[in-house]
Design an enzyme around this catalytic site. Structure first.
Site, PDB file in Angstrom:
ATOM      1  N   LYS A  26      13.221  22.143 -40.069  1.00 49.01           N
ATOM      2  CA  LYS A  26      12.306  22.733 -39.097  1.00 49.01           C
ATOM      3  C   LYS A  26      12.786  22.456 -37.675  1.00 49.01           C
ATOM      4  CE  LYS A  26       7.816  22.261 -39.894  1.00 49.01           C
ATOM      5  NZ  LYS A  26       6.762  23.237 -39.906  1.00 49.01           N
ATOM      6  N   MET A 108       4.470  16.516 -47.255  1.00 46.38           N
ATOM      7  CA  MET A 108       4.287  15.444 -46.269  1.00 46.38           C
ATOM      8  C   MET A 108       3.195  15.834 -45.282  1.00 46.38           C
ATOM      9  SD  MET A 108       8.203  14.268 -45.740  1.00 46.38           S
ATOM     10  CE  MET A 108       8.879  15.878 -45.573  1.00 46.38           C
ATOM     11  N   ARG A 589      30.969  25.720 -84.763  1.00 44.57           N
ATOM     12  CA  ARG A 589      30.699  24.534 -85.585  1.00 44.57           C
ATOM     13  C   ARG A 589      30.487  25.022 -87.010  1.00 44.57           C
ATOM     14  NH1 ARG A 589      27.647  22.995 -80.615  1.00 44.57           N
ATOM     15  NH2 ARG A 589      28.160  20.859 -80.083  1.00 44.57           N
ATOM     16  N   ARG A 675      36.169  24.999 -85.486  1.00 49.81           N
ATOM     17  CA  ARG A 675      36.303  23.569 -85.763  1.00 49.81           C
ATOM     18  C   ARG A 675      36.076  23.305 -87.251  1.00 49.81           C
ATOM     19  NH1 ARG A 675      32.179  19.440 -83.136  1.00 49.81           N
ATOM     20  NH2 ARG A 675      30.789  20.263 -84.729  1.00 49.81           N
ATOM     21  N   GLU A 799      37.556  13.553 -78.383  1.00 46.38           N
ATOM     22  CA  GLU A 799      36.189  13.010 -78.402  1.00 46.38           C
ATOM     23  C   GLU A 799      36.185  11.492 -78.474  1.00 46.38           C
ATOM     24  OE1 GLU A 799      33.487  15.740 -81.002  1.00 46.38           O
ATOM     25  OE2 GLU A 799      35.405  15.505 -82.024  1.00 46.38           O
ATOM     26  N   SER A 818      40.407  20.357 -76.814  1.00 48.90           N
ATOM     27  CA  SER A 818      39.082  20.757 -76.356  1.00 48.90           C
ATOM     28  C   SER A 818      38.266  19.475 -76.222  1.00 48.90           C
ATOM     29  CB  SER A 818      38.436  21.719 -77.348  1.00 48.90           C
ATOM     30  OG  SER A 818      37.158  22.049 -76.883  1.00 48.90           O
ATOM     31  N   GLY A 820      35.422  17.250 -76.353  1.00 44.50           N
ATOM     32  CA  GLY A 820      34.081  17.171 -76.940  1.00 44.50           C
ATOM     33  C   GLY A 820      33.343  16.095 -76.167  1.00 44.50           C
ATOM     34  N   THR A 821      32.807  16.492 -75.021  1.00 49.16           N
ATOM     35  CA  THR A 821      32.279  15.469 -74.111  1.00 49.16           C
ATOM     36  C   THR A 821      30.942  14.894 -74.575  1.00 49.16           C
ATOM     37  OG1 THR A 821      31.588  17.360 -72.783  1.00 49.16           O
ATOM     38  CG2 THR A 821      33.495  16.100 -71.999  1.00 49.16           C
ATOM     39  N   ASN A 822      30.354  15.487 -75.616  1.00 54.30           N
ATOM     40  CA  ASN A 822      29.149  14.843 -76.159  1.00 54.30           C
ATOM     41  C   ASN A 822      29.555  13.523 -76.814  1.00 54.30           C
ATOM     42  OD1 ASN A 822      27.863  17.230 -75.453  1.00 54.30           O
ATOM     43  ND2 ASN A 822      28.062  18.107 -77.505  1.00 54.30           N
ATOM     44  N   ASP A 823      30.534  13.627 -77.704  1.00 53.20           N
ATOM     45  CA  ASP A 823      30.989  12.403 -78.361  1.00 53.20           C
ATOM     46  C   ASP A 823      31.791  11.518 -77.418  1.00 53.20           C
ATOM     47  OD1 ASP A 823      30.078  12.088 -81.055  1.00 53.20           O
ATOM     48  OD2 ASP A 823      31.060  13.998 -81.492  1.00 53.20           O
TER      49      ASP A 823
HETATM   50  C1  PEP Z   1      31.128  17.133 -78.669  1.00 56.59           C
HETATM   51  O1  PEP Z   1      31.137  16.038 -79.223  1.00 56.59           O
HETATM   52  O2  PEP Z   1      31.163  17.274 -77.452  1.00 56.59           O
HETATM   53  C2  PEP Z   1      31.088  18.362 -79.473  1.00 56.59           C
HETATM   54  C3  PEP Z   1      31.182  19.546 -78.916  1.00 56.59           C
HETATM   55  O3  PEP Z   1      30.862  18.217 -80.802  1.00 56.59           O
HETATM   56  P1  PEP Z   1      29.439  17.976 -81.454  1.00 56.59           P
HETATM   57  O4  PEP Z   1      28.420  18.098 -80.395  1.00 56.59           O
HETATM   58  O5  PEP Z   1      29.309  18.983 -82.514  1.00 56.59           O
HETATM   59  O6  PEP Z   1      29.596  16.576 -81.970  1.00 56.59           O
HETATM   60 MG    MG Z   2      31.598  15.971 -81.362  1.00 54.51          MG
END
Ligand code: PEP
Ligand code: MG
Length: 943
Positions: A26, A108, A589, A675, A799, A818, A820-823
């Site tokens: 502002k 605020m 998957r 996969r 992973e 690739s 696998g950033t979840n694991d």
């Molecule tokens: C991962 O681990 O990032 C992944 C893509 O595999 P998933 O989630 O199936 O374990």
């Molecule tokens: Mg995985």
């Protein structure tokens, strides 16, 4: 010493628009407008650094530092305006408003009419000749100061006001006479003394100091904190405080106040000037929703009247446009609209006040808009050459596209539904849910997993938590700029506002509309784009992706370097993703396919004998199933087990092949990463007694055998257990069956580009083992099918942290990685994917982790692993293809990271594909803007 106060007005300013971090949005824009020569009431801004000091050094110390500066600027303000603060004959009244770098509407505090005391009251009466107006201003001031600054309960003031109204038989505040207002003031003062144990202050400097104190203090009130959390607003110093000359929109019929947008914030249209105003009113009256706001333009007014069912005569008489009531001011405002858009090169949200026929601009800021409006405005402004293509891309928040990609009501079902009422189309989209009437209930119901629609007479900032969890918001009162409308648009949530026919009874938890009584828990549907309220639930359909959306997506594709693929397990999902612009599949998957129909039966038959096969192979020291078959010829039980194992695989093969054929067809020649089996085997077995009995019946074994099997497969840490390539190493026949299905399908569907991905490899030896099985299978199929050339890439997921740090070794065996950033997050951070949700919220709240690392990639840790793996992988195999398929592949901040480390593509769920495309383009543009390309980093082109 730091400069804490900046002056604006009188044709010049010390600040400018670029100083938002210091002066707040502002303050910076008031300074800019004043410099542009627009009619801004003069004033000064106390910086956000002062706010930071308020909390750091304490308020006492801060005020010692800033008050001399404030006094100096006040003197300048008096000179500029020719008025004096706290004195007659021409008294200066001030507004004190908050304003952070990022707008936080209504969160605020604000105090208006500061500087009123008995002396200035008299002077103002003499000067204005309007005694009633001045007393009304005074009672508003006492109420606001008492409530906001001193914490006197708001409802006590309301109660006092009501009692005077009742005594004199007045319905509206505006009916109160001067004498009656004096009585209200007397009561207010008594109330003030009762609560604060002090008299209401007459000293204007005391008023000002307390006002500034209250605004700085409101930076950390609970609702402001919650708002910042909800909108992910971080890293700000605090709020600035704007002290500005008061102008009055409520001094009579030649006064007014309003808010306007240079383009329609709901749709992005700019067929006319979108805005609302009220004659003889203060700013809060427009947003409070207690009076029906009128339109700025005649065209807008006529359209409004049509949708509200108001006839032309009534419109003209009761709700005329500003264009009609004050044509000169309208013209000036319209010219300012054009000037502001040209200057800021973006849609502006302005606030103005007209005092005795003179127009004043009180605010301009980049207007909040819905996602559809953001896309349309960006595309239009590029077309109008107001902004560049790159700017067009940067103007749309990738995450907000989510609102465009989700289903809308199926027109057929909507037509068939019973419409109960019409309100304003305050925020587009469609929502179906169960009715609740309070924000608290909304939060409780949502917690129970229910989908709710929050219905309120009108909303206030206290409702923010409930609004955030509701699917849609309905209000009975309020216009397009009401709290509900503004907040819902900001949240990208469907909202129908001002549905006046809805009579809401909070006590009874019920709503009466069109002769129907709806109770808490009843289903209703809202169409926020049309402003319609329906009874019951309505079917939804997928949105269209053409027009401005298509334009922005095309631009995104032009500027991005990252490829965008999708995670899809079915032809249907693959087709949706292709429609959204996916350039292939980054992750199929396959295990999801094992659950469908009868195939789970076949797979369970395999699991039932899997351990026996493993033991037999060991006993007979053979690796291949063919060799085992020969070795056990005389062992009847073993022969049966082998038969069952082979039979199950034979049943699964054609089913899998068909799955892949469908997916390859849907992809029409785009690449597809498949996969191989990943989860531990026990995930395919029933864990409850009834399920185990059922399986036993199907398998023709005893329930106890199934139970024993489940127990034998039990793992204490299944995510680190017998899964991924570890399964394939034990049961290479499963790997071979899947590889065969993939390759045979690829041969059948011409132009297929299969990529076989081996999961969870932590060492190159694991990968090499599985790659050998896949290669042998490919050769066998090629020979059998007499196919000479078939391109199949074989790669792995990264992973396991070990894989990341030995990526140079792994790359020798992999055509692609690739991530696998979840694991990788699970193993990199040591947080269980399944359990960490219990405490990660707290971690984020305490700042231990900036974001939940399963949602936003943890750059410092997991990101470093990715970066190391990329570098090592490319060193060993310069042409290696690098992608990501964890959930982060569709999250904008993580996509930006993927761009930075130089991945070739990201892969995400179908609905996030456009988000990733846009996020990738933004990352490329931002990089280009912020620096020359990094040393040694060549500009990449999509592969
Ligand atoms: C991962 O681990 O990032 C992944 C893509 O595999 P998933 O989630 O199936 O374990
Ligand atoms: Mg995985």
């Amino acid at each position: 010493m730091a400069k804490y106060v900046y002056f604006f007005g009188g044709g010049s300013s010390e600040g400018k628009a670029q100083m938002k971090a210091l002066l707040g949005g502002k303050g910076a824009n008031l300074a800019e407008m004043a410099s542009l020569g627009l009619p801004v009431p003069p004033g000064f801004t106390l910086t956000t650094e002062a706010c930071a000091q308020y909390y750091k050094a304490g308020k006492k110390k801060l005020f010692e530092t800033i008050m001399p500066e404030v006094r100096k600027h006040l003197g300048k303000l008096e000179k500029t305006t020719g008025k004096s603060f706290g004195k007659g004959p021409n008294p200066l009244l001030l507004s004190v408003r908050s304003g952070a770098a990022v707008s936080m509407p209504g969160m605020m505090d604000t105090v208006l009419n500061l500087g009123l005391n008995p002396e200035t009251l008299d002077a103002l009466i003499k000067q204005s000749g309007d005694e009633r107006f001045v007393w009304d201003a005074y009672r508003r001031f006492i109420q606001m100061f008492g409530d906001v600054v001193m914490g006197v309960p708001h409802h006590d003031f309301e109660h006092a006001l009501d009692s005077v109204k009742k005594k004199y038989g007045r319905k509206l505040d505006t009916e109160l006479t001067t004498e009656e207002l004096k009585e209200v003031v007397a009561q207010y003062k008594k109330l003030y003394r009762k609560h604060t144990k002090k008299a209401f202050p007459n000293d204007p400097m005391e008023q000002l100091k307390a006002g500034i104190d209250a605004v700085f203090g409101s930076w950390n009130n609970p609702r402001a904190i919650k708002y910042r959390q909800l909108h992910d607003i971080r890293g700000l110093l605090g709020t600035a405080v704007n002290v500005q000359t008061m102008v009055f929109g409520n001094m009579g019929g030649d006064c007014g106040t309003g808010v306007a947008f240079t383009r329609d914030p709901s749709t992005g249209e700019h067929r006319y000037f979108y805005g609302e105003y009220l004659l003889n009113a203060q700013g809060e009256d427009v947003v409070a929703g207690t009076r029906t706001p009128q339109q700025i333009t005649l065209k807008g007014s006529r359209e409004w009247a049509k949708s509200a069912g108001v006839g032309e005569a009534e419109r003209k008489g009761s709700y005329p446009s500003l264009e009609e009531t004050m044509p000169r001011c309208f013209k000036e405002l319209d010219q300012i609209r054009v000037k502001l858009e040209k200057h800021y090169r973006d849609m502006q949200d302005v606030e103005f006040t007209i005092e005795r026929g003179t127009l004043y601009m009180l605010q301009t800021r980049t207007g909040k808009r819905t996602a559809p409006a953001a896309v349309k405005i960006a595309a239009d402004m590029v077309k109008e050459k107001l902004i560049t293509e790159e700017e067009g891309v940067l103007r749309v928040d990738p995450q907000s596209l989510d609102q465009l990609l989700h289903p809308v009501f199926d027109p057929e079902s909507e037509r068939a539904a019973k419409q109960l009422a019409t309100g304003l189309p305050a925020s587009p989209g469609a929502a179906t849910g169960q009715l609740v009437f309070s924000a608290d209930e909304a939060e409780i119901w949502a917690e129970m997993g229910k989908t709710v629609i929050l219905a309120r007479i009108e909303t206030s900032p206290e409702d923010i938590g409930g609004m955030a969890v509701a699917k849609g918001i309905l209000t009975a009162r309020g216009g397009m700029t009401s709290h509900a409308a503004v907040v819902a648009r900001g949240m990208g949530k469907c909202c129908v506002a001002g549905a006046g026919d809805c009579v809401i009874d909070y006590k009874a938890k019920a709503m009466k509309v069109a002769g129907v009584t709806l109770k808490e828990g009843d289903w209703i549907s809202l169409n926020g784009s049309a402003g319609a309220l329906y009874k019951g639930r309505i079917d939804t359909i997928d949105p269209k992706l053409s027009g401005p959306f298509g334009t922005i997506m095309k631009l995104a594709d032009k500027y991005r370097n990252l490829g965008v693929r999708t995670n899809a397990d079915t032809p249907h999902d693959a087709a949706i993703a292709v429609k959204f612009g996916a350039e292939g599949i980054g992750l199929t998957r396959t295990e999801h396919m094992f659950f469908e129909g009868d195939r789970i039966v076949s797979f369970r038959r395999l699991i039932l004998v899997a351990e026996t096969i493993k033991q037999l192979k060991k006993k007979h020291d053979v690796e291949k199933i063919g060799a085992l078959e020969k070795a056990v010829k005389k062992d009847r039980k073993a022969v049966a087990a082998v038969k069952q194992y082979k039979q199950a695989l034979a049943e699964l093969l054609p089913l899998q092949r068909k799955d892949f054929e469908g997916i390859f067809k849907a992809l029409k020649g785009r690449p597809c990463t498949v996969r191989l089996l990943d989860p531990p085997l026990h995930e395919f077995l029933p864990h409850d007694e009834a399920g185990q009995k059922e399986m036993a019946k199907q398998m023709k074994v005893k329930p106890a055998d199934v139970k024993a099997l489940v127990e034998s497969l039990h793992e204490f840490n299944p995510m680190l257990g017998h899964r991924g390539c570890r399964l394939g190493i034990t049961y290479p026949e499963v790997t071979a069956m899947q590889a065969r299905a993939i390759v045979e399908a690829a041969i059948k569907v011409k132009g297929s580009r299969p990529e076989i991905m081996i999961p969870l490899a932590g060492s190159v030896t694991e990968l090499a083992d599985q790659k050998k099985v896949v290669l042998e299978t490919i050769e066998e199929v090629k020979a059998r099918k007499k196919v000479k050339k078939l391109d199949v890439l074989i790669g792995t997921m990264i992973e396991v942290p070990r894989a990341a740090v030995t990526a140079d070794e792994i790359a020798k065996e992999a055509d692609f990685f690739s991530f696998g950033t979840n694991d990788l997050t699970q193993m990199g951070c040591g947080f269980s994917r399944d359990d960490a949700g219990k405490f990660l919220g707290e971690y984020v709240a305490k700042g231990i982790y900036e974001y939940d690392p399963f949602q936003v990639l943890d750059r410092a840790g997991v990101g470093k692993l990715v970066d190391i793996a990329c570098k090592l992988g490319r060193k060993a195999r310069p042409k290696i293809k690098l992608g990501i398929c964890g959930e982060h592949g569709g999250e904008p901040k993580s996509v930006e990271f993927c761009h930075t480390v130089g991945l070739d593509y990201v892969s995400c769920s179908p609905y996030r594909v456009p988000i990733a495309r846009l996020a990738a383009a933004r990352a490329a543009i931002m990089e280009k803007r912020s620096s020359k390309p990094k040393a040694g980093k060549k500009s990449r082109k999509r592969k």
